[in-house]
Design a protein around this motif. Sequence first.
Motif: not given
Length: 348
Positions: A179, A181, A209, A212
């Motif tokens: 991820m 993050r 994507s 994010d």
Amino acid sequence: MDHVRDVSRLPKAHLHLHFTGSMRPSTMLELADKYGVHLPDALTSGEPPKLRATDERGWFRFQRLYDIARSCLRSPEDIQRLVREAAEEDVRDGSGWLEIQVDPTSYAPMLGGLIPALEIILDAVNSAARETGLGMRVLVAANRMKHPLEARTLARLAVRYADHGIVGFGLSNDERRGMARDFDRAFAIARTGGLLAAPHGGELSGPSSVRDCLDDLHAARIGHGVRAAEDPRLLRQLADRRVTCEVCPASNVALGVYEKPSDVPLRTLFEAGVPMALGADDPLLFGSRLAAQYEFARRHHGFTDGELAELARQSVRGSAAPLDVRTKLLAGIDDWLADESASRAALA
């Protein structure tokens, strides 16, 4: 008469070029012979390998070919040669500014460790810039497939060497793994240290994507970003924030992200006002360098010379180039557009 200007004479910035992927095929063959590296037919046929990275098996094959090519780089002299030749190719294609992307951990085993590897790379970049006259800097990229703690180490190292030619921090490899993050602290370190945030997103995965990368990593640029075209709201967000997408159309087709050249959403992004910087990604594997990406836009998407000039301006504006370099390149773009002697052909 409509004049078709030579895109290799159009001043531009190159913001998406991977280190090993920038190597000339002839150099890879020579180094492989020198070190006794067995190259698969896909790297010796003289044609770009047939790849399809939209499934994990295809992506693994792509990475395997890349790793084999990287294994041909074993000495500081090899690094210097690769960088000098990459700079020469860019100059030939009209580039006035290159930000080459590298994960130094990949080269550390051959070059005496992480810090020596980074210093060898930076020395090579600075030497090539002096020898060729090309403005050239480095974007250090962490690997999504590795632990986020390693990304933090790289971010701290990149900040430490910011005065020696590092301008940005990225995140590469298969965006379907991990991820964004998970790497937020590494990007916070890089941004606090004055580096531009430029993670990959929106290539193998969809619009989420890209989102994010914006929300979790506060990206100023997106490596690829083409899948944002599937979400009109996200396109508006990119346009409003002036986030540049480093679009690599030839590699999008080569990797099977899009079936054919006309499917790459260059027009969608351009008409939505999303800034773009066309890039070659990995010419070693995809068979085309920077100027060819502009020819791609012209041939397959009908971009006029005026629109190609605007793409070049967007590449300059999205770069980390200093003001004097930007000013010179932007003036050169205007001159290219105004100078009909730059035409290579005329169409009835």
